[in-house]
Design an enzyme around this catalytic site. Structure first.
Site, short mmCIF file in Angstrom:
data_model
loop_
_atom_site.label_atom_id
_atom_site.label_comp_id
_atom_site.label_asym_id
_atom_site.label_seq_id
_atom_site.Cartn_x
_atom_site.Cartn_y
_atom_site.Cartn_z
N LYS A 148 0.85 -1.14 -0.14
CA LYS A 148 -0.15 0.03 0.03
C LYS A 148 0.91 1.05 -0.03
O LYS A 148 2.09 1.14 0.54
CB LYS A 148 -1.08 0.11 1.22
CG LYS A 148 -0.29 -0.46 2.68
CD LYS A 148 0.83 0.59 3.27
CE LYS A 148 0.63 2.03 3.35
NZ LYS A 148 1.85 2.52 4.07
N TYR A 168 -4.19 4.46 5.85
CA TYR A 168 -4.96 3.58 6.94
C TYR A 168 -6.44 3.97 7.33
O TYR A 168 -7.33 3.05 7.43
CB TYR A 168 -4.09 3.30 8.13
CG TYR A 168 -3.11 2.47 7.82
CD1 TYR A 168 -3.18 1.12 8.03
CD2 TYR A 168 -1.66 2.92 7.40
CE1 TYR A 168 -2.11 0.19 7.68
CE2 TYR A 168 -0.71 2.13 7.15
CZ TYR A 168 -0.99 0.63 6.99
OH TYR A 168 0.18 -0.29 6.90
P1 NAD Z 1 12.60 1.29 2.20
O1 NAD Z 1 12.94 2.86 1.94
O2 NAD Z 1 12.87 0.68 3.89
O3 NAD Z 1 12.60 -0.09 1.18
C1 NAD Z 1 12.45 0.44 -0.10
C2 NAD Z 1 13.28 -0.36 -0.86
O4 NAD Z 1 12.93 -0.19 -2.39
C3 NAD Z 1 14.61 -0.53 -0.85
O5 NAD Z 1 15.34 -1.70 -0.62
C4 NAD Z 1 15.15 0.36 -2.01
O6 NAD Z 1 16.46 -0.03 -2.44
C5 NAD Z 1 14.26 0.09 -3.08
N1 NAD Z 1 13.95 0.59 -4.17
C6 NAD Z 1 13.43 0.59 -5.46
N2 NAD Z 1 13.37 1.33 -6.03
C7 NAD Z 1 13.74 2.71 -5.52
C8 NAD Z 1 13.88 3.78 -5.79
N3 NAD Z 1 13.44 4.25 -7.07
N4 NAD Z 1 14.20 4.76 -4.87
C9 NAD Z 1 14.35 4.24 -3.63
N5 NAD Z 1 14.37 2.91 -3.37
C10 NAD Z 1 14.10 2.07 -4.15
O7 NAD Z 1 10.95 1.61 2.19
P2 NAD Z 1 9.76 0.52 3.09
O8 NAD Z 1 9.38 1.12 4.36
O9 NAD Z 1 10.09 -0.83 3.00
O10 NAD Z 1 8.35 0.94 2.02
C11 NAD Z 1 8.34 0.19 0.87
C12 NAD Z 1 6.87 0.10 0.61
O11 NAD Z 1 6.15 -0.77 1.56
C13 NAD Z 1 5.90 1.28 0.42
O12 NAD Z 1 5.13 1.53 -0.49
C14 NAD Z 1 5.31 1.54 1.80
O13 NAD Z 1 4.17 2.33 1.74
C15 NAD Z 1 5.07 0.30 1.99
N6 NAD Z 1 5.19 -0.14 3.46
C16 NAD Z 1 3.92 -1.08 4.00
C17 NAD Z 1 3.97 -1.11 5.37
C18 NAD Z 1 2.57 -1.76 5.79
O14 NAD Z 1 2.46 -2.29 7.02
N7 NAD Z 1 1.74 -2.40 5.01
C19 NAD Z 1 4.67 -0.58 6.18
C20 NAD Z 1 5.96 0.06 5.72
C21 NAD Z 1 6.09 0.35 4.50
#
Ligand code: NAD
Length: 378
Positions: free
Chosen positions: A144, A229
């Site tokens: 999401k 949310y």
């Molecule tokens: P994060 O920054 O920790 O991780 C993102 C990952 O994507 C990294 O490994 C990065 O290298 C990669 N990536 C790929 N293309 C990229 C780009 N163009 N720029 C930067 N990074 C890139 O982020 P996250 O917290 O893991 O969030 C990722 C997704 O998960 C988001 O859509 C966020 O909304 C979602 N999320 C959902 C929940 C949930 O509870 N459902 C919780 C946290 C995050």
């Protein structure tokens, strides 16, 4: 990190040992099954074999939680950062043949040992990765917010339909027992006629250099990240689709929250039954996470409502005592049931569900910008 699989690997004759532990996949059961794109078979039935795309912080949380799954298994990775791959291979026992980068990942279509790709990257990248995974013939799970706009959501849904694959979204709260109990009470009429929902979703956003603070990658600020949310919660708690939206944006710190990154948005939703929702989404208040649902015969409160857990709550009848769960473990087992066995979740977790959220998010941004009430189909 302790995991059941690691535990089993430490035992001699692990397949034998596994057969004595309920809910634990036997390594023999997994490796002996014929490979197909319809999952393999474990002791609890079909097992969904998943590759995670995006090995960041949430990807790691999902991977860790999947170690306790009995119907889903992390078998592959797709990463834009080569150095992460060997680390994940070692930590989660992933074979080299199931490792891809962003350039070669379309070849996953030739890999019969992977059933689904779970996209866990910055919001703006979801659409392209989802469409590529679908074109490779894999089931798709996406984090999401699924897309930046309703139009993008529709494109993704259409691409998955055209490819003949499912599109699911990481709505982990749709499988959370206390949340489901409130929904059960509402459906059973135990709360009477639903009149009001309040959703408060926020936290203090830290690092200004993270992708969440870059509108090109996030598609917005607090609303896309955490306010979603309350958007989703208003819909599943009230159990209807909104027919109108009003919204107001407050920016107290424009130096911290650049144009395109909303700091705080309050929004109100009206529903066909006459129920209303009043919600707040923010990047500038500490740990706001509360849902309150009020009906003519009772109420329910979830506090915290959507954090990783434990979820807590009460109703007019007393404290909610349903078990605490690791949301992502349950989500992945349930999604396996949906994708491999045709199970129907109580609250949908498909692309259409995310499309409905995106319609409301589009309307909130429009209402905040114009000051006008936005009418929706309801
Ligand atoms: P994060 O920054 O920790 O991780 C993102 C990952 O994507 C990294 O490994 C990065 O290298 C990669 N990536 C790929 N293309 C990229 C780009 N163009 N720029 C930067 N990074 C890139 O982020 P996250 O917290 O893991 O969030 C990722 C997704 O998960 C988001 O859509 C966020 O909304 C979602 N999320 C959902 C929940 C949930 O509870 N459902 C919780 C946290 C995050």
């Amino acid at each position: 990190m302790y995991s059941r699989r690691n535990f089993l690997q430490k035992l001699t004759g692990s397949a034998v040992a596994a057969s004595f532990i309920p809910g634990v996949l036997s390594a023999a059961a997994l490796s002996a099954t014929a490979v197909s794109s319809a999952g393999c078979t474990g002791v609890d039935g079909p097992v969904l074999r998943v590759a995670i795309l995006g090995l960041g912080s949430y990807g790691t949380r999902v991977a860790d939680a999947m170690q306790a799954c009995t119907k889903a298994k992390l078998v592959g990775v797709i990463s834009g950062t080569p150095a992460k791959i060997p680390v994940w291979q070692a930590k989660y026992n992933i074979p080299a043949k199931n490792c891809y980068n962003y350039d070669n990942f379309d070849q996953i279509k030739n890999n019969p040992d992977i059933d689904a790709v779970y996209v866990i990257t910055p919001n703006a990248t979801h659409k392209d990765f989802v469409i590529r995974a679908a074109k490779a013939g894999k089931q798709v799970i996406c984090e999401k917010p699924m897309a930046l706009t309703a139009a993008e959501s529709r494109e993704m849904i259409d691409a998955c339909k055209a490819a003949g694959v499912h599109l699911l979204v990481g709505y982990r709260m749709h499988f959370e027992p206390k949340t489901l109990e409130v929904i059960r009470m509402r459906n059973a009429g135990e709360l009477g006629k639903i009149r009001f929902f309040q959703g408060l979703s926020g936290f203090n956003s830290g690092d200004p250099n993270q992708w969440r603070r870059n509108p090109k990658l996030s598609g917005g600020g607090s609303l896309m990240d955490i306010g979603i949310y309350s958007v989703n919660g208003a819909r599943y708690m009230i159990g209807e689709e909104p027919s109108w939206v009003t919204a107001q944006e407050t920016k107290t710190d424009p130096a911290r929250f650049v144009p395109g990154i909303d700091e705080t948005i309050q929004f109100q939703l009206g529903f066909p039954s006459g129920a209303v929702a009043s919600c707040l989404s923010t990047y500038n208040m500490d740990n706001l996470d509360r849902f309150f649902l009020d009906g003519t015969a009772g109420y329910a409160e979830l506090l915290p409502a959507t954090g990783y857990g434990p979820t807590k709550g009460r109703t007019n009848k007393g404290e909610l005592t349903q078990p605490d769960t690791v949301h992502q473990t349950v989500q992945m087992d349930e999604m396996s049931g949906i994708l491999l066995q045709g199970h129907k979740p109580v609250v949908p977790v498909d692309g259409e569900e995310a499309y409905r959220d995106a319609v409301v998010v589009d309307a909130i941004y429009q209402a905040a910008k114009t000051g006008q009430k936005v009418q929706l189909k309801g």
